[in-house]
Structure formats: C-alpha cells, structure tokens
Write a protein that holds these residues in place. Structure first.
Motif, mmCIF file in Angstrom:
data_model
loop_
_atom_site.group_PDB
_atom_site.id
_atom_site.type_symbol
_atom_site.label_atom_id
_atom_site.label_comp_id
_atom_site.label_asym_id
_atom_site.label_seq_id
_atom_site.Cartn_x
_atom_site.Cartn_y
_atom_site.Cartn_z
ATOM 1 N N ILE B 192 0.983 -0.616 0.142
ATOM 2 C CA ILE B 192 -0.150 0.133 0.024
ATOM 3 C C ILE B 192 1.159 1.255 0.108
ATOM 4 N N ILE B 193 2.039 1.318 0.827
ATOM 5 C CA ILE B 193 2.857 2.346 0.494
ATOM 6 C C ILE B 193 3.723 2.698 -0.359
ATOM 7 N N ASN B 194 3.909 1.735 -1.221
ATOM 8 C CA ASN B 194 4.544 1.341 -2.794
ATOM 9 C C ASN B 194 3.190 2.110 -3.953
ATOM 10 N N GLN B 195 2.210 1.783 -3.867
ATOM 11 C CA GLN B 195 1.029 2.016 -4.176
ATOM 12 C C GLN B 195 0.653 4.447 -3.894
ATOM 13 N N PHE B 196 0.966 3.999 -2.613
ATOM 14 C CA PHE B 196 1.079 5.802 -2.431
ATOM 15 C C PHE B 196 2.391 6.785 -2.788
ATOM 16 N N ALA B 197 3.387 5.494 -3.672
ATOM 17 C CA ALA B 197 4.315 6.808 -3.815
ATOM 18 C C ALA B 197 4.099 6.441 -5.125
ATOM 19 N N ALA B 198 3.500 5.549 -5.803
ATOM 20 C CA ALA B 198 4.228 5.615 -6.749
ATOM 21 C C ALA B 198 2.644 6.378 -7.317
ATOM 22 N N LEU B 199 1.420 6.735 -7.040
ATOM 23 C CA LEU B 199 0.512 7.882 -7.137
ATOM 24 C C LEU B 199 1.141 9.561 -6.930
ATOM 25 N N SER B 200 1.334 9.103 -5.418
ATOM 26 C CA SER B 200 1.710 10.867 -4.962
ATOM 27 C C SER B 200 3.241 11.187 -5.436
ATOM 28 N N GLY B 201 3.968 10.510 -6.120
ATOM 29 C CA GLY B 201 5.242 10.720 -6.815
ATOM 30 C C GLY B 201 5.982 11.002 -5.450
ATOM 31 N N ASP B 202 5.851 10.655 -3.859
ATOM 32 C CA ASP B 202 6.881 10.779 -3.106
ATOM 33 C C ASP B 202 7.160 9.382 -2.731
ATOM 34 N N ASP B 203 8.400 9.136 -3.169
ATOM 35 C CA ASP B 203 8.979 7.821 -3.275
ATOM 36 C C ASP B 203 10.602 7.924 -2.399
ATOM 37 N N TYR B 204 10.399 9.292 -1.518
ATOM 38 C CA TYR B 204 11.524 8.450 -0.523
ATOM 39 C C TYR B 204 11.707 7.515 -0.605
ATOM 40 N N TRP B 205 13.324 7.336 0.217
ATOM 41 C CA TRP B 205 13.191 5.803 0.631
ATOM 42 C C TRP B 205 13.180 5.836 2.225
ATOM 43 N N ILE B 206 13.093 6.075 2.150
ATOM 44 C CA ILE B 206 11.957 6.042 4.108
ATOM 45 C C ILE B 206 11.413 5.567 4.255
ATOM 46 N N HIS B 207 10.749 6.325 2.888
ATOM 47 C CA HIS B 207 8.876 5.117 2.424
ATOM 48 C C HIS B 207 9.169 3.508 1.971
ATOM 49 N N THR B 208 10.031 3.873 1.584
ATOM 50 C CA THR B 208 9.661 2.585 0.005
ATOM 51 C C THR B 208 10.999 1.620 -0.095
ATOM 52 N N ASP B 209 12.385 1.981 1.171
ATOM 53 C CA ASP B 209 13.170 1.328 0.418
ATOM 54 C C ASP B 209 13.640 0.545 1.628
ATOM 55 N N PRO B 210 13.018 -0.975 2.402
ATOM 56 C CA PRO B 210 13.372 -1.410 3.625
ATOM 57 C C PRO B 210 14.856 -2.041 3.610
ATOM 58 N N GLU B 211 16.118 -2.170 2.654
ATOM 59 C CA GLU B 211 16.783 -2.760 3.032
ATOM 60 C C GLU B 211 17.610 -1.342 3.556
ATOM 61 N N LYS B 212 17.412 0.149 3.416
ATOM 62 C CA LYS B 212 18.338 1.054 3.057
ATOM 63 C C LYS B 212 18.045 2.073 4.506
ATOM 64 N N ALA B 213 16.658 1.540 4.357
ATOM 65 C CA ALA B 213 15.944 2.005 5.694
ATOM 66 C C ALA B 213 16.582 0.689 7.139
ATOM 67 N N LYS B 214 16.301 -0.049 7.170
ATOM 68 C CA LYS B 214 17.422 -1.099 7.914
ATOM 69 C C LYS B 214 18.610 -0.400 8.280
ATOM 70 N N LYS B 215 18.756 0.315 7.355
ATOM 71 C CA LYS B 215 20.800 0.777 7.651
ATOM 72 C C LYS B 215 20.566 1.864 8.300
ATOM 73 N N GLN B 216 19.540 2.744 7.696
ATOM 74 C CA GLN B 216 19.914 4.224 7.289
ATOM 75 C C GLN B 216 19.007 5.474 8.571
ATOM 76 N N SER B 217 18.028 4.244 8.612
ATOM 77 C CA SER B 217 16.911 5.065 8.901
ATOM 78 C C SER B 217 16.689 4.950 9.977
ATOM 79 N N PRO B 218 16.690 6.505 11.142
ATOM 80 C CA PRO B 218 16.513 6.013 12.839
ATOM 81 C C PRO B 218 15.445 5.321 13.498
ATOM 82 N N PHE B 219 14.616 4.900 11.878
ATOM 83 C CA PHE B 219 12.980 4.331 11.899
ATOM 84 C C PHE B 219 13.396 2.775 12.424
#
Lengths: 403, 313
Positions: B192-219
């Motif tokens: 659902i998050i990916n669909q919203f990213a495609a629809l809105s154009g907000d595809d910032y990695w903090i929402h869409t890239d689980p691999e990068k988020a695991k390494k770099q996101s504070p969440f």
C-alpha cells in the motif's frame, strides 16, 4: 579497611540544565576546560595545582583512546594520575573515590573529575541521519558477539524503561505496590526543585494525581517517574584537605565509599530485587564508621522512582520490602525529616547523561558548604550519595562529612 | 519479512539457535560443577571450566517478571504493540529474555507456569523462543503476525441518535472530551505504501526502500507517508452513536489542524476514533469540527490527529 579522610571535594561546577535543542554546542575538550576553570575558581585553586584527572571515556566526542593524555595535553596539565571511567550514572561517585584513593596513596595532590555532556558540533561530513541511527540503541551494543545483540534486542528487550519497569513489576509481585507512594517520591522532589532556580522543572510544582495521570510508558512506570534527558555537564575537584587555597569554602571530606557491579541486564542478575547499592553502601558505611541513621541528607540517584525505592531499602535506610511505607510516612523534602535529593533529584533537575549522577554529589557538597539558599538544611554535616549505571547494573556509594 | 533485528549466531551460540529451528530448547551445562548456563558461552560462569555440554531441556519455566510497553522499545516493534516483554526462569535455573504471546493482559501473573512457543520469524533461518500459558495453543507459523491479533469486534448496530443540523443546541451537545469507540483495524502493508508512493510521486527511500531503511533510517524500517495514513481514514469505520440529518449538502471544508505525531512503520495495524471538538453556527449553515485520531493498535500516542471541519448546509 579504607581511608584516613585526608581527601576532600573542594570545588564544583555544573552547567544549568538546558534542552538539547537550545543548549550551546562545544567540543568536549572545550567543555572540559570551561568546567575545569569554573571548578578551580569555586575551589580557590590555581590551574597548575591539578595533577590528576578522571574523565569519562565512552562518551567523549573527540577521542576513543588515549583519552587522559589528550585531555591533559589540551588543558595544559601534566598528570601524575590519569583515569577513564565507564560506569554510566555511577561514574560521578566512582570518580570521587578513585581520586580520593589516589590522593591518600600520595600519588597526586588535586584531581579534576569531569563529565562534559553538551553536544559537540557535527563535522561537515557527518550525516545527522546516520548520527540518529547510531544513537537509537542507546546503551545497548549491537556488535557481533555482544550477548545483548543476540539474545535481548531481537525480542525487543531494549532501552532502560523496559528493564526498570520489569524490576518494578517483580517488586510489586513480591512486596506489593502503591502507585501513590511512587508518585510521592516525584512530588517531594519536585517540591525541592521549587527552591532550586537551576532545576529544569523550577516553577512547575506537581501533585500525586498529576503523576498518576501522566502517560504510562511501560507498566507500571508513568512518564513523570522517568528522568528527562537534558544537555549539561559537571565537574568537581578532589584534593588533599590541607591543600593551599585562596578561599575558605568548606571541604567535604570523603569518609567512605563502595562500588558493586552486578550484571549488565537485570534479567541475568541472580535476584534483580537485591541491587548493587546494597553491597556498595555496606562497604561505604563500614569504612566511614557511620550508619544510615547518622546521615543528615540522602542524595540518591533517581533515574526512575523504582531506583530510589530500591536504594532506600538496600542502602539500609529502611528494611527490605518497606520502602513504600517509608516514603509515605516520611517527608522527603528539604523541610522534612528525611531530606532526600534536595536539589530536586534528576527527576526534577534534569539528567545530563552520565553527568546526571554528579548533580547528587554536587548538591551534597553545596549543602555541606551551606550554599543552598532557600533549600539549605539546618543539619548539613553528613551526606550519603549514590550513583547508578545501566539498569541497576552498577552502583556506587559515598559518605561525605563537612570538615 | 519484517525489518526487526535478528540474532546473528556465533560459533559458540550456533547449537542453541539450530535447536530452536528444530523446535527444541538446548542449553549448556557445566560438566564439572553442574551449573546450567544461559546465554551460551565457552566457559562456565560459575567455576570457569571449559568442560561444557549441550543438553536438551523442556524449555518450560515460570514467569519471573514482565512489562507491558505503551511506547515501542524500537519502532520496528510497533506491530507487536503493546509488547509483552518478559523474563522467564527456566526450570533448570537460568533466566531468559522473551515475549509473551497469546495471553491477554489480565491472564498474566508473575510466578505463573509458562511453556515455549517456537516462532519461525524467518523460516529455516531464524526461530525465536517466545512463551505462553501452559493451557494455550499458539501458532505463530507462516503469515501469522508476531502477536496473536485480538479478534476484531464488529461494532454493534446501535440506533444512532438523529440530530437535525439546524438544532444548534442538540448539535452542541455532541461536543465532548470523550472519544468514540475504536474503528475496525487495517494493516498498512509495504504494498500500500508503494502504491501511494507511485500515485503521489513521493517515493523517498524512507518510505519505499526497506533495505536502506534498515541500515540508515532512525526508524529501522520503512514508514508510511503521513498523508497516506491520513487518507486511510476512509478504510476505518468508526462506530458513531449519532448522525446529522436534514441537510442538503455536506462539505469537507479542510482541517483546522493536521499533525503526524508518531510514525506508522510498514506492516503496522492502525485504527481510529473520534470526538466532536466544536460546533458553531456560520453564515451558510452549521459547522462541526471532528477530531479524528488514527493510532497504531496498542499505541497511546496517535499517528494522525486531524481536526476535520465539516459544513452542513
């Protein structure tokens, strides 16, 4: 066992607690130099009289190794004693006794004990996101081979709150639990903070109802039973009691001390309800020749209310299992019969990381020196001070006596 | 696969994790002094001997202590809220950190007997040892979430209080500090998050890239867009006890206040509740401010606060 009482705390410095967002940023080396300058003035000592240094290693921004040499070089001091300490909130008291022992052994004359805890400026290449990422595990190691990385964190066993909450739950199951007694610890300390303009919660009194209505973080701990992290830093100087000084501030003699390290996590303690402050305090009292009832004040490390409760019991101020009754039956304010954490405690003063534990030690010294203004105690010659690191992992105890 | 931190077995601990994968609990015992050992080591922490042997045990024990968290200890654990963090004393003596599953809050008692639940969090690769009550049957296999989800209670079909939009006094009586009951629950998946990213154009990695988020996101894991969670209100049916009637037109006038106070990590279940914050007469009709709060299930702090202004005319 022990010492002659020839070493004394003769001067202190402490930054006023501030929010991280508004506090000035400075390199830790500069904070150390600034705090040292303030402590020297307070003690009436010249810089070149300092020949010993105890500093925290694991938190220092500018170096991970060769820390005393780097700090000594930056300050412009030659040292006969250099030590790094890594006991979290127990560090302040741990520094005091190490300095006293070195002085009594004749190793040095005056020791600067210092913990800088304001933020340092970020380098141009440092990604703030990566910084935040590195801080999310707090005091837990995620290094390959660290037992907590393998056996605790995958289950979500993380952060101090959960550990202290589980100790409180176990206490409740064994001895019973009165949330109002726990809230009263916060409220009495908050009353003390109303007489301390430096406290972060000065001007904000509380009621027991306020504490009980505050957000639950991890059962049974409410958010108002948990310290607020703030930016700060503190220092004090331990010297020979007869060192040449330019002012007459009363020295606080170091009469007894103890330290006990039990386990990193309370999970792996034999009995999480018998905390390290027990053996540490027993040693401190024995060394000093005093007993708990002789004390004119108790400055007890208070990261959480449950820390205070267990410390009151295990240090011998009341029998095991009766801490709640003791809290309800005694007035813990500076006006009361059992003055405790007269500066407000860290719960009301704010916790400047590992320097937070120094706030208790410095309050004891200021009370002994008679410099506490509105909250000054009438009887103020003997003080008990405790420090706590980790989740009841390591604790330190100190007995001070006015000269 | 979630982004939660997983154990990395060492040469020393590998037999323990291998046994868990086979749904067995093996721990070490000292061959010299008989001391039982947890966590695994190369030496006995009692007598320092290296003469240790792996033994299969029942894994049963008693509950030494626990806490129920109201704020996740790490954002990745938001889908387990409230976490039931526990320490179990094995019958052999050692203490282990775990979580309790399949037990309601009022079923948990310190000192109760507990039995192992083998949770294949990454089948064939990682199994965690969770615990439940002796008479419970908890299956955490396959796609089941880490915590046995509470069954969704359908809101009872109550007769809604009918209020004419022109009856200002009756409308004002709706204003309350109290929130409604909770809506149904809805899982905010990565899809659902990916669909919203495609629809809105907000595809910032903090929402869409689980691999990068695991390494770099504070969440530590990907999080839903605040705006996505806000519009998911439409998936959440809040049981209302009242209904405004008599109007010709109802206009969504926007929001007085919109806040995203806490993140919604991918895979979290959300739910909503609301209250009427204000009612006032305006030129064109009656204006009602509805505060809608969307929370991750088990979290006291909302993820969305939306003070929606509705104009009835």
């Amino acid at each position: 066992m022990g010492i002659r009482g020839d070493a004394a705390i003769v001067g202190c410095a402490q930054y006023k607690p501030e929010k991280y967002s508004t506090a000035p940023k400075a390199f830790h080396l500069d904070q150390i130099a600034d705090l040292a300058h303030l402590a020297l003035k307070d003690a009436g000592l010249e810089a070149q009289q300092i020949d010993g240094l105890v500093v925290t290693g694991s938190y220092l921004n500018e170096a991970r190794q060769f820390v005393p040499a780097m700090v000594g070089e930056y300050l412009g001091l030659k040292l006969n004693f250099g030590e790094v300490i890594d006991l979290g909130g127990a560090s302040g008291v741990g520094m005091a006794w190490r300095a006293a022992a070195a002085i009594e052994l004749g190793l040095c004359e005056a020791v600067l004990c210092v913990i800088p805890m304001r933020m340092a400026p970020l380098g141009p290449d440092v990604d703030p996101m990566a910084m935040a990422m590195s801080m999310r595990y707090g005091g837990h190691s995620t290094t390959f081979g660290a037992p907590e990385a393998e056996f605790d964190i995958p289950y979500g066993h993380m952060a101090q709150n959960a550990g202290y909450a589980m100790i409180a739950k176990r206490y409740a199951a064994k001895y019973g639990y009165d949330p109002r007694a726990m809230a009263k610890i916060v409220v009495d300390q908050r009353t003390n903070a109303q007489a301390n303009p430096d406290a972060v919660f000065y001007g904000q009194p509380l009621t027991i109802e306020d504490v009980l209505a505050s957000r639950m973080v991890a059962d049974p701990l409410h958010v108002l039973e948990i310290v607020m992290p703030i930016a700060g830093g503190a220092a004090f100087i331990v010297s020979r009691r007869d060192i040449r000084r330019s002012n007459g501030n009363r020295p606080a003699l170091i009469r007894g001390f103890g330290e006990h390290i039990q386990s990193k996590s309370p999970t792996y303690a034999d009995d999480m309800l018998h905390t390290p402050i027990g053996p540490a305090s027993k040693k401190a009292f024995e060394m000093s020749g005093f007993k708990p009832s002789d004390m004119h004040m108790a400055q007890i490390y208070d990261c959480y209310t449950i820390t205070v409760l267990l410390s009151l019991e295990d240090a011998g101020f009341c029998p095991k299992g009766t801490g709640m009754k003791f809290v309800l039956e005694n007035d813990l304010t500076y006006k009361g019969n059992f003055p405790m954490n007269t500066h407000g405690g860290q719960l009301s003063f704010g916790q400047a990381g590992a320097a937070g534990g120094m706030s208790q030690l410095i309050e004891a010294v200021h009370q002994i020196q008679g410099r506490c203004g509105e909250r000054q105690l009438k009887k103020h010659d003997l003080a008990y001070v405790s420090g706590t690191g980790g989740v009841m992992s390591e604790q330190t105890a100190l007995i001070l006596q006015g000269a | 696969m979630s982004n939660k931190p997983l154990p990395l077995p060492t040469e020393t601990s590998r037999p323990y994790w291998e046994a868990l994968k086979a749904h067995r609990v093996d721990i070490q015992q000292c061959g010299d002094c008989g001391h039982w050992i947890f966590f695994p080591r190369q030496h006995c922490p009692h007598c320092f001997s290296h003469n240790l042997a792996w033994k299969t045990i029942s894994g049963q024990g008693t509950l030494l202590t626990y806490t129920t968290t109201r704020i996740p200890t790490l954002p990745e654990f938001t889908d387990e809220m409230p976490q039931q963090l526990a320490v179990v004393q094995l019958d052999e003596g050692p203490h282990v950190n775990t979580t309790l599953v399949g037990l309601a809050e009022d079923e948990i008692r310190i000192g109760m007997r507990v039995k192992p639940v083998f949770h294949d969090v990454d089948p064939g690769k990682a199994t965690l040892l969770r615990y439940t009550g002796p008479d419970k049957h908890v299956d955490l296999s396959a796609a089941a979430p880490a915590q046995a989800a509470a069954p969704v209670v359908e809101a009872p079909a109550v007769t809604r209080r009918q209020i004419n939009f022109r009856d200002l006094e009756a409308m004002k009586s709706l204003v309350s500090e109290e929130y409604s009951a909770w809506s149904n629950e809805f899982t905010v998946t990565q899809e659902i998050i990916n669909q919203f990213a495609a629809l809105s154009g907000d595809d910032y990695w903090i929402h869409t890239d689980p691999e990068k988020a695991k390494k770099q996101s504070p969440f530590g894991t990907t999080i839903a867009h605040g705006a996505l969670v806000q519009v998911l209100t439409s998936q959440l049916s809040i049981p209302m006890t009242w209904e405004v009637t008599g109007f010709n037109n109802m206009v969504n006038y926007g929001s007085d206040k919109l806040r995203f106070p806490s993140p919604v990590p991918s895979g979290s279940r959300i739910r909503a509740r609301c209250r009427v914050k204000a009612v006032e007469q305006v030129k064109s009709g009656t204006q009602l401010t509805l505060e809608i709060c969307i929370h991750v299930v088990g979290m006291e702090r909302p993820s969305v606060i939306n003070e929606l202004v509705i104009l009835y005319m």
